[in-house]
Design a protein around this motif. Structure first.
Motif, mmCIF file in Angstrom:
data_model
loop_
_atom_site.group_PDB
_atom_site.id
_atom_site.type_symbol
_atom_site.label_atom_id
_atom_site.label_comp_id
_atom_site.label_asym_id
_atom_site.label_seq_id
_atom_site.Cartn_x
_atom_site.Cartn_y
_atom_site.Cartn_z
ATOM 1 N N ASP A 380 0.810 -1.221 0.000
ATOM 2 C CA ASP A 380 0.000 0.000 0.000
ATOM 3 C C ASP A 380 0.842 1.270 0.000
ATOM 4 O O ASP A 380 0.400 2.299 -0.492
ATOM 5 N N ILE A 381 2.020 1.192 0.578
ATOM 6 C CA ILE A 381 2.815 2.408 0.757
ATOM 7 C C ILE A 381 4.302 2.079 0.646
ATOM 8 O O ILE A 381 4.732 0.976 1.001
ATOM 9 N N ARG A 382 5.049 3.037 0.131
ATOM 10 C CA ARG A 382 6.510 2.960 0.145
ATOM 11 C C ARG A 382 7.048 4.309 0.611
ATOM 12 O O ARG A 382 6.512 5.364 0.236
ATOM 13 N N VAL A 383 8.093 4.288 1.417
ATOM 14 C CA VAL A 383 8.777 5.496 1.880
ATOM 15 C C VAL A 383 10.195 5.386 1.347
ATOM 16 O O VAL A 383 10.996 4.593 1.835
ATOM 17 N N ILE A 384 10.506 6.190 0.336
ATOM 18 C CA ILE A 384 11.662 5.879 -0.508
ATOM 19 C C ILE A 384 12.347 7.145 -1.006
ATOM 20 O O ILE A 384 11.714 8.191 -1.177
ATOM 21 N N LYS A 385 13.658 7.051 -1.215
ATOM 22 C CA LYS A 385 14.394 8.116 -1.899
ATOM 23 C C LYS A 385 15.531 7.484 -2.701
ATOM 24 O O LYS A 385 15.962 6.365 -2.423
ATOM 25 N N MET A 459 -0.415 8.184 -5.438
ATOM 26 C CA MET A 459 -0.050 9.539 -5.018
ATOM 27 C C MET A 459 1.412 9.552 -4.584
ATOM 28 O O MET A 459 1.866 8.624 -3.898
ATOM 29 N N TYR A 460 2.129 10.597 -4.977
ATOM 30 C CA TYR A 460 3.544 10.741 -4.628
ATOM 31 C C TYR A 460 3.763 12.121 -4.005
ATOM 32 O O TYR A 460 3.484 13.152 -4.633
ATOM 33 N N LEU A 461 4.255 12.121 -2.783
ATOM 34 C CA LEU A 461 4.600 13.351 -2.087
ATOM 35 C C LEU A 461 6.122 13.373 -1.907
ATOM 36 O O LEU A 461 6.690 12.504 -1.229
ATOM 37 N N THR A 462 6.779 14.333 -2.539
ATOM 38 C CA THR A 462 8.241 14.397 -2.527
ATOM 39 C C THR A 462 8.690 15.724 -1.929
ATOM 40 O O THR A 462 8.230 16.788 -2.361
ATOM 41 N N GLN A 467 14.739 13.083 -4.816
ATOM 42 C CA GLN A 467 14.233 12.195 -5.866
ATOM 43 C C GLN A 467 13.668 10.954 -5.196
ATOM 44 O O GLN A 467 14.326 10.338 -4.362
ATOM 45 N N GLY A 468 12.457 10.595 -5.558
ATOM 46 C CA GLY A 468 11.818 9.422 -4.972
ATOM 47 C C GLY A 468 12.288 8.142 -5.639
ATOM 48 O O GLY A 468 13.264 7.521 -5.231
ATOM 49 N N HIS A 561 1.887 14.861 -6.635
ATOM 50 C CA HIS A 561 1.186 14.561 -7.889
ATOM 51 C C HIS A 561 0.475 13.216 -7.808
ATOM 52 O O HIS A 561 0.808 12.372 -6.972
ATOM 53 N N LEU A 562 -0.493 13.055 -8.673
ATOM 54 C CA LEU A 562 -1.185 11.784 -8.851
ATOM 55 C C LEU A 562 -0.731 11.163 -10.163
ATOM 56 O O LEU A 562 -0.575 11.862 -11.167
ATOM 57 N N THR A 563 -0.530 9.871 -10.147
ATOM 58 C CA THR A 563 -0.227 9.134 -11.373
ATOM 59 C C THR A 563 -1.443 8.296 -11.733
ATOM 60 O O THR A 563 -1.806 7.376 -10.997
ATOM 61 N N LEU A 564 -2.080 8.634 -12.838
ATOM 62 C CA LEU A 564 -3.227 7.861 -13.328
ATOM 63 C C LEU A 564 -2.698 6.813 -14.290
ATOM 64 O O LEU A 564 -2.117 7.152 -15.320
#
Length: 775
Positions: A380-385, A459-462, A467-468, A561-564
């Motif tokens: 469901d989620i990733r916390v990444i850089k 959804m991506y919050l950076t 860089q994610g 941003h949202l990625t569709l």
């Protein structure tokens, strides 16, 4: 001495057996006597014989674990109508006890409609002890599938919900958890009613759920969702009661996953997603220059080249823009990173549903023990850089794929996500269409616009200067919708014209690979609020909030941003459409191996069709045109643009059919079959969905034949010349006789089957999310 002791033991044991036999022989007559006494007492004057009836029932109840005479069951419907509360309660208790004694007795009770109707009627009794006893008996009866179905057939569900709505005093009472079992500081009777209602809901078919009165279903769903909010909070915080701390709480026997399943099931027939969204509004919000722009996009960019749609007129700020509700929800927070804890606390895990799943109840059965659990890392989620081209996970110790146990995020992990953001980590949240109603409507509209079963949204919050994800390519097309902040995107040319298929492994595009590409071939875009960037599948790309060159006169900012994502699943690419076409044509031929006096002729026809299926699939693996998305099921209207799309799809279809007729050879198809047989593989496994989805009933005979799998290979080999002649005839007839409109109709039936299950899944998941402020 030992022999004497042994004789005494045998004699003693024999004596016990004799006594037990005598006792058993006596019990049956006792049951017969009780039956006779009860029958006589009821038949003469039941009111005057209340004392005798009570005595008989008490004696019967105490001896139920021994011999029981089934004729007594025939008296129970009459006893349930007694004016004496004690007689009714004891009769109900006997029914409950019998329901638990054995499957046979449970089924016997279930088959007696008068008994079951009597129990349901007693739920509404003004005497509390009668209604509680009836509810207990219904719970006992519902321990088997037979009991559950009988209760559902006789409308027990409506009665249970009605009684519950009337009985509960507070909205959710005070609840707590003990080992995932919900405990209430609430009157025990409404909790029993709720337990019985959830038990039956979780055994319903879709049709049975649809038969529940809408007002009752909606009232119960409102209560269950509010209860779920409280339960989710406590589970997230691991706020469980320990043994001995339950003072004042009533144990309900309702587990958290039982509650989640009931909410999910009730929602899939009521529809939480307000969709599909106005498709014209989705089209206008993404392709914001009018309908001609969408036509231009399909002609020049779709699955061909990246394309930036600049929000020059700030159309994204208009109230009619489909992204406005979600953007307003985000901007209602004081700071972007402050929305993380509140958002993550309010969402649950969305277990993946198989792409070919066409029965939502099968999915529920598979995941029911995990439904509604907190979010899971990676799923469901990733916390990444990304640093120096390498992806780093904040939860590094939990991100190891070798770890069997999933990392479920509890409150401490969620609070760490905000800290991770401050340290430069991006938060990637998957499945937004299952968590926000406004996003679900956008995804639904976009899928309809491109003729696909569904669309996914991440959804991506950076944070700034970060860089994610590392440079990578996707197996699906994406629309990057910049909602807040700015982000710089770099897109590299794809190494092959061949479009990647969904679920095929795609190599990461690391920095050393990027260095080998000509710098002039890359494209860079700076996305500002409202801008949308389209990236076709297969194009390597990366994105940063680091603005470190003179080309863009911007300061580093955060980005959200949202990625569709539009995932082209195998049945909805062009080779899938042609598989449907072949199946449609073949069904009109109605040729089965046993349809001819010469069974070889029928077998060769069937095998030729199967060879065509195999060869078309193989051609799709190497021909880019057959991997493209089929838009035959795209949203249609009377506009000129939609007419253009329909004409375009027909033209492409006939071009591909002609290509197949000219290029497919018998020898190549036979070689593919031979390779599959040698590997002990089913050569039709990847295309069997065609028959299963469209002609499930009609093809049973052909599916049972040996020619439907590798077993028919020997027939082709033994009659090779004749087989090749039949293959060429079948291929030629298919090309000449296929009718596009008939294929289109079958294809759309298949598409709707897929869409229905995806919509049910979305509606169910939306109800399990406790997010407010989004509509």
């Amino acid at each position: 001495m030992e022999e004497q002791q042994l004789r005494r033991k045998k004699k003693k044991s024999k004596g016990k057996m004799v006594k037990k036999k005598r006792k058993t022989q006596q019990q049956k007559p006792q049951s017969n006597i009780l039956f006779s006494l009860l029958l006589a007492a009821i038949s003469t004057n039941a009111n005057a014989n209340k004392f005798l009836i009570k005595q008989c029932l008490n004696h019967l109840y105490l001896s139920l674990s021994q011999e029981f005479s089934s004729p007594i069951i025939s008296l129970l419907p009459v006893l349930l109508k007694s004016k004496c509360a004690e007689i009714v309660c004891r009769s109900v208790e006997i029914i409950g006890a019998l329901s638990l004694m054995s499957l046979e007795l449970n089924e016997m009770i279930s088959l007696d409609g008068e008994i079951v109707k009597g129990l349901i009627l007693l739920l509404g009794s003004t005497k509390r002890k009668i209604s509680m006893a009836a509810c207990n008996a219904i719970l006992d009866l519902s321990t088997t599938a037979a009991g559950q179905q009988r209760l559902l057939e006789l409308s027990a569900m409506d009665k249970l919900i009605l009684c519950f709505v009337q009985a509960f005093k507070s909205l959710a009472g005070i609840v707590s958890l003990c080992a995932d079992v919900i405990m209430f500081k609430e009157d025990d009777f409404p909790v029993m009613l709720l337990h019985a209602a959830c038990t039956l809901i979780n055994s319903c078919t879709i049709e049975q759920m649809q038969n529940i009165q809408t007002e009752l279903s909606d009232s119960l769903l409102i209560y269950l969702r509010r209860l779920w909010v409280e339960v989710s909070k406590q589970r997230l915080c691991s706020n469980y009661l320990k043994c001995g701390e339950e003072k004042g709480f009533y144990t309900s026997n309702i587990k958290t996953n039982n509650l989640a399943e009931s909410i999910f099931r009730l929602s899939i027939t009521r529809g939480q997603c307000q969709g599909p969204a106005d498709i014209d509004n989705v089209k206008r919000s993404i392709f914001n220059q009018g309908e001609a722009t969408f036509e231009c996009f399909l002609s020049n960019y779709w699955e061909v080249s990246p394309h930036l749609i600049r929000d020059a007129e700030k159309a994204s700020t208009r109230q009619d823009n489909v992204f406005s509700p979600f953007v307003q929800f985000l901007k209602s927070k004081e700071a972007v990173h402050s929305l993380l804890p509140s958002m993550l606390k309010s969402i649950t895990s969305c277990p993946p549903i198989a792409s070919d799943e066409l029965n939502i109840l099968h999915f529920i059965k598979d995941v029911r023990n995990h439904l509604g659990c907190p979010i899971i890392y990676h799923q469901d989620i990733r916390v990444i850089k990304t640093q120096s081209g390498e992806e780093l996970h904040y939860f590094q110790e939990k991100s190891n794929s070798c770890c069997l146990a999933p990392h479920i995020l509890h409150i401490d992990d969620i609070l760490k996500c905000e800290e991770a953001y401050k340290e430069g980590y991006s938060i990637a949240l998957r499945g937004m269409e299952f968590r926000f109603q406004s996003i679900a409507a956008i995804a639904d509209g976009l899928a309809s616009l491109f003729g696909q079963p569904s669309a996914g949204v991440n959804m991506y919050l950076t944070p700034p200067n970060s860089q994610g994800l590392a440079c990578h390519s996707d197996d699906h097309c994406v629309f990057i919708c910049q909602l807040m902040g700015v982000k710089k995107w770099t897109i590299f040319p794809r190494s092959s014209l061949q479009l990647p298929r969904l679920y095929e492994p795609i190599d990461k595009c690391h920095s050393f690979e990027v260095e080998n590409k000509l710098i002039d071939e890359r494209k860079q875009f700076l996305l500002e609020e409202g801008d949308i960037l389209y990236i076709p599948r297969g194009f390597p790309h990366e994105a940063k909030t680091i603005i470190d060159d003179d080309e863009f006169d911007k300061n580093a900012e955060f980005s959200l941003h949202l990625t569709l994502a539009i995932e082209i699943e195998p049945p909805f690419a062009w080779d899938g459409f042609i598989q449907v076409a072949l199946c449609c044509w073949d069904q009109k031929q109605k040729v089965y191996p046993d349809a001819y006096g010469d069974t070889v002729s029928g077998s060769l026809h069937v095998m030729s069709v199967n060879l065509l299926h195999i060869a078309i699939k193989q051609l799709g693996n190497v021909d880019p045109a057959l991997r493209k998305a089929c838009l035959v099921g795209a949203f249609s209207s009377s506009s000129s643009n939609e007419g253009w799309l329909g004409t375009n799809q027909r033209t492409l279809f006939w071009h591909l059919i002609s290509k197949i007729n000219n290029e497919l050879k018998f020898s190549d198809a036979l070689k593919l079959l031979e390779e599959a047989v040698q590997k002990h593989e089913d050569p039709l496994d990847q295309v069997r969905w065609v028959k299963d989805l469209i002609f499930k009933e009609e093809v049973k005979r052909s599916q049972r034949s040996d020619t439907d799998n590798g077993c028919g290979f020997h027939i082709l080999c033994n009659h090779r010349e004749r087989a090749e002649t039949v293959f060429m005839e079948v291929k030629s007839k298919f090309w000449k006789e296929i009718v596009f409109e008939e294929v289109e109709q079958c294809y759309k039936v298949m598409l709707e089957k897929y869409r229905k299950v995806r919509k049910q899944y979305t509606d169910g998941m939306l109800s399990l999310h406790c997010i407010t402020g989004d509509s």
